[in-house]
Design a protein around this motif. Structure first.
Motif, PDB file in Angstrom:
ATOM      1  N   TYR A  10       0.762  -1.197   0.108  1.00  0.00           N
ATOM      2  CA  TYR A  10       0.015   0.020   0.168  1.00  0.00           C
ATOM      3  C   TYR A  10       0.902   1.278   0.043  1.00  0.00           C
ATOM      4  CZ  TYR A  10      -3.238   3.570   1.388  1.00  0.00           C
ATOM      5  OH  TYR A  10      -4.063   4.835   1.330  1.00  0.00           O
ATOM      6  N   ASN A  11       0.920   1.751  -1.244  1.00  0.00           N
ATOM      7  CA  ASN A  11       1.667   3.263  -1.297  1.00  0.00           C
ATOM      8  C   ASN A  11       3.028   3.103  -0.784  1.00  0.00           C
ATOM      9  OD1 ASN A  11      -0.874   4.028  -2.387  1.00  0.00           O
ATOM     10  ND2 ASN A  11      -1.259   5.468  -0.809  1.00  0.00           N
ATOM     11  N   VAL A  12       3.844   2.052  -1.301  1.00  0.00           N
ATOM     12  CA  VAL A  12       5.291   2.186  -1.011  1.00  0.00           C
ATOM     13  C   VAL A  12       6.000   2.234  -2.428  1.00  0.00           C
ATOM     14  CG1 VAL A  12       5.011   1.048   1.325  1.00  0.00           C
ATOM     15  CG2 VAL A  12       5.056  -0.451  -0.749  1.00  0.00           C
ATOM     16  N   GLU A  13       5.853   3.044  -3.165  1.00  0.00           N
ATOM     17  CA  GLU A  13       6.377   2.961  -4.393  1.00  0.00           C
ATOM     18  C   GLU A  13       7.967   3.343  -4.404  1.00  0.00           C
ATOM     19  OE1 GLU A  13       4.733   6.062  -6.700  1.00  0.00           O
ATOM     20  OE2 GLU A  13       5.412   7.924  -5.335  1.00  0.00           O
ATOM     21  N   SER A  40      -3.474   0.763  -3.605  1.00  0.00           N
ATOM     22  CA  SER A  40      -2.514   1.931  -3.715  1.00  0.00           C
ATOM     23  C   SER A  40      -2.959   3.111  -4.342  1.00  0.00           C
ATOM     24  CB  SER A  40      -1.218   1.320  -4.079  1.00  0.00           C
ATOM     25  OG  SER A  40      -0.762   0.550  -3.191  1.00  0.00           O
ATOM     26  N   THR A  41      -2.778   4.159  -3.855  1.00  0.00           N
ATOM     27  CA  THR A  41      -3.010   5.590  -4.844  1.00  0.00           C
ATOM     28  C   THR A  41      -1.927   6.285  -5.597  1.00  0.00           C
ATOM     29  OG1 THR A  41      -2.871   6.878  -2.757  1.00  0.00           O
ATOM     30  CG2 THR A  41      -4.931   6.057  -3.399  1.00  0.00           C
ATOM     31  N   GLY A  45       1.024  -0.044  -7.534  1.00  0.00           N
ATOM     32  CA  GLY A  45       0.261  -0.984  -8.411  1.00  0.00           C
ATOM     33  C   GLY A  45       1.155  -1.459  -9.596  1.00  0.00           C
ATOM     34  N   GLU A  46       1.278  -0.252 -10.474  1.00  0.00           N
ATOM     35  CA  GLU A  46       2.108  -0.332 -11.875  1.00  0.00           C
ATOM     36  C   GLU A  46       3.630  -1.114 -11.495  1.00  0.00           C
ATOM     37  OE1 GLU A  46       0.759   2.243 -10.538  1.00  0.00           O
ATOM     38  OE2 GLU A  46      -0.754   3.039 -12.118  1.00  0.00           O
ATOM     39  N   ILE A  47       4.203  -0.794 -10.581  1.00  0.00           N
ATOM     40  CA  ILE A  47       5.536  -1.358 -10.165  1.00  0.00           C
ATOM     41  C   ILE A  47       5.306  -2.804  -9.785  1.00  0.00           C
ATOM     42  CG2 ILE A  47       7.323  -1.232  -8.594  1.00  0.00           C
ATOM     43  CD1 ILE A  47       6.956   1.486  -8.209  1.00  0.00           C
ATOM     44  N   CYS A  48       4.300  -3.154  -9.120  1.00  0.00           N
ATOM     45  CA  CYS A  48       3.781  -4.667  -8.923  1.00  0.00           C
ATOM     46  C   CYS A  48       3.683  -5.455 -10.359  1.00  0.00           C
ATOM     47  CB  CYS A  48       2.678  -4.823  -8.120  1.00  0.00           C
ATOM     48  SG  CYS A  48       2.957  -4.053  -6.465  1.00  0.00           S
ATOM     49  N   ASP A  49       3.005  -4.855 -10.856  1.00  0.00           N
ATOM     50  CA  ASP A  49       2.423  -5.648 -12.526  1.00  0.00           C
ATOM     51  C   ASP A  49       3.850  -5.554 -13.282  1.00  0.00           C
ATOM     52  OD1 ASP A  49      -0.334  -5.415 -11.786  1.00  0.00           O
ATOM     53  OD2 ASP A  49      -0.713  -3.695 -12.804  1.00  0.00           O
ATOM     54  N   ARG A  50       4.577  -4.646 -13.256  1.00  0.00           N
ATOM     55  CA  ARG A  50       5.907  -4.567 -14.122  1.00  0.00           C
ATOM     56  C   ARG A  50       6.854  -5.838 -13.777  1.00  0.00           C
ATOM     57  NH1 ARG A  50       5.825   0.908 -14.125  1.00  0.00           N
ATOM     58  NH2 ARG A  50       7.293   1.015 -12.403  1.00  0.00           N
ATOM     59  N   VAL A  59       2.163 -13.571  -8.840  1.00  0.00           N
ATOM     60  CA  VAL A  59       1.209 -12.897  -9.090  1.00  0.00           C
ATOM     61  C   VAL A  59       0.694 -11.706  -8.271  1.00  0.00           C
ATOM     62  CG1 VAL A  59      -0.044 -14.457  -7.479  1.00  0.00           C
ATOM     63  CG2 VAL A  59      -1.446 -13.921  -9.579  1.00  0.00           C
ATOM     64  N   VAL A  60      -0.122 -11.031  -9.076  1.00  0.00           N
ATOM     65  CA  VAL A  60      -0.509  -9.742  -8.476  1.00  0.00           C
ATOM     66  C   VAL A  60      -2.077  -9.606  -8.258  1.00  0.00           C
ATOM     67  CG1 VAL A  60      -0.381  -7.197  -8.221  1.00  0.00           C
ATOM     68  CG2 VAL A  60       1.342  -8.302  -9.541  1.00  0.00           C
ATOM     69  N   VAL A  61      -2.503  -9.188  -7.226  1.00  0.00           N
ATOM     70  CA  VAL A  61      -4.075  -9.163  -7.259  1.00  0.00           C
ATOM     71  C   VAL A  61      -4.401  -7.637  -6.658  1.00  0.00           C
ATOM     72  CG1 VAL A  61      -5.979  -9.607  -5.755  1.00  0.00           C
ATOM     73  CG2 VAL A  61      -4.576 -11.346  -6.323  1.00  0.00           C
ATOM     74  N   HIS A  62      -5.085  -6.846  -7.325  1.00  0.00           N
ATOM     75  CA  HIS A  62      -5.381  -5.506  -7.010  1.00  0.00           C
ATOM     76  C   HIS A  62      -6.854  -5.569  -6.366  1.00  0.00           C
ATOM     77  CE1 HIS A  62      -2.126  -3.914  -9.508  1.00  0.00           C
ATOM     78  NE2 HIS A  62      -2.427  -4.916 -10.539  1.00  0.00           N
ATOM     79  N   LYS A  63      -6.819  -4.983  -5.216  1.00  0.00           N
ATOM     80  CA  LYS A  63      -8.201  -4.917  -4.445  1.00  0.00           C
ATOM     81  C   LYS A  63      -8.356  -3.802  -3.900  1.00  0.00           C
ATOM     82  CE  LYS A  63      -8.286  -6.896  -0.192  1.00  0.00           C
ATOM     83  NZ  LYS A  63      -8.235  -5.563   0.631  1.00  0.00           N
ATOM     84  N   PRO A  64      -9.503  -3.325  -3.571  1.00  0.00           N
ATOM     85  CA  PRO A  64      -9.979  -1.941  -2.714  1.00  0.00           C
ATOM     86  C   PRO A  64      -9.346  -2.161  -1.398  1.00  0.00           C
ATOM     87  CG  PRO A  64     -11.972  -2.968  -3.488  1.00  0.00           C
ATOM     88  CD  PRO A  64     -10.941  -4.178  -3.944  1.00  0.00           C
ATOM     89  N   ASN A  65      -9.078  -0.866  -0.884  1.00  0.00           N
ATOM     90  CA  ASN A  65      -8.137  -0.750   0.319  1.00  0.00           C
ATOM     91  C   ASN A  65      -9.016  -1.212   1.444  1.00  0.00           C
ATOM     92  OD1 ASN A  65      -7.736   1.123   2.793  1.00  0.00           O
ATOM     93  ND2 ASN A  65      -5.829   0.289   2.074  1.00  0.00           N
TER      94      ASN A  65
END
Length: 331
Positions: A10-13, A40-41, A45-50, A59-65
């Motif tokens: 969560y928001n740790v880019e 994450s805002t 999320g993009e870093i995880c996907d890359r 594997v990446v799961v995107h979910k509401p906070n």
């Protein structure tokens, strides 16, 4: 598959690249990586996907906070490894982390393996070993040497409560994590780790410090958050449901943990910026008058040499909010 590495994000880019690099550098390759982007805002999320694009074990799961507990539950439900490793998105691992844990598992067959960690900040690194003698613990030895301070003893000592820095059998971890209330925002690890250790039949403690814990970061758990005032009660009731508090001296230990956690939650209320201090104080005092709180604090017993424990007990018992507010400013 030996390990499932679960990473709540969560928001740790700023910190994810080092976290992911430490996984890629592992000398032991038999693991899957389950990344839970908890709404994450920033660009996390993009870093995880890359990362998952080039790392086929991920594997990446995107979910509401939903918070740390919710994220870990999502990861636990997907895990397929024999053991689960929890890794926070702003921390990182020694390259031998998985290899050393795997070797300990093969050697001992223990339900839980625990190692020390390295507290790291911009200027220094400090090794912190597990606060117990290293080696193999069967159930009898666990009850004799660890259970007396599994939750919290009168001196304020407690067995390492973190989920990170441990390998836990997947079945044991998944069941216990699934039962933790999503509303718990303080002592989330305690609520899962302690029942896991209570139910485990064996434990192996390593001398090695192999997990890097980043201090003073802008993470899910390390900033000056305002914790749920009722969180300590949620943790207490959870432990009562998942552990037999009538055994050993767990009831007394649980009262101490409740008092400790409540004190932390109360002083965190003064970090609230959207509410006047008068209203904060009124809300705190109202909760401290509840029969549940008064009973738990009343039966809490600390050794007089445990200054913070005694401070927590008496400031809560007599509702000395001016001292708690002062503590929050000095913290």
């Amino acid at each position: 598959m030996k390990f499932s590495i679960i990473i709540p994000v969560y928001n740790v880019e700023k910190f994810l690249p080092r976290c992911f690099e430490s996984i890629e550098a592992q000398t032991f390759p038999d693991f899957e990586i389950i990344i839970i982007d908890d709404g994450s805002t920033d660009s996390s999320g993009e870093i995880c996907d890359r990362f998952a694009t080039k790392e086929k074990r991920a594997v990446v799961v995107h979910k509401p906070n939903g918070g740390l507990v919710s994220a870990r539950k999502t990861g636990a439900a997907l895990a397929k490894g024999d053991y689960v490793l929890c890794l926070d998105g702003d921390d990182w691992l020694d390259k031998k982390y998985c290899a050393v844990l795997s070797e300990a598992i093969e050697k001992s067959g223990a339900d839980i393996i625990a190692c020390g960690f390295i507290a790291a900040n911009k200027n220094s690194e400090r090794k912190v070993s597990v606060n117990c003698t290293s080696g193999f613990y069967n159930r009898e030895r666990m009850e004799k040497e660890i259970f007396p301070f599994l939750i919290e003893d009168k001196y304020g000592r407690y067995f390492s409560p973190t989920l990170w820095g441990k390998a836990i059998k997947r079945e044991l971890y998944a069941i216990q994590q699934s039962k933790v209330d999503d509303r718990i925002k303080i002592a989330e690890d305690q609520a899962c780790t302690r029942p896991c250790i209570f139910l485990a039949q064996s434990l192996y403690i390593l001398d090695d410090c192999l997990y890097y814990y980043r201090q003073n970061s802008e993470s899910m758990t390390k900033n000056k958050s305002v914790f749920n005032l009722y969180g300590a009660e949620l943790v207490f009731r959870h432990l009562k449901n998942e552990m037999n508090l009538e055994l050993f001296d767990f009831a007394a230990q649980a009262d101490r943990q409740f008092t400790h956690n409540l004190f932390n939650a109360v002083y965190s209320q003064f970090y609230e910026k959207q509410e006047s201090e008068k209203m904060i104080g009124k809300r705190i005092k109202e909760y401290l008058k509840s029969d549940f709180v008064k009973e738990r604090v009343k039966y809490c017993r600390y050794d007089v040499r445990n200054i913070k424990g005694c401070l927590a007990k008496f400031t809560l018992k007599y509702r000395w909010l001016f001292l708690i507010k002062l503590y929050s400013k000095l913290k």
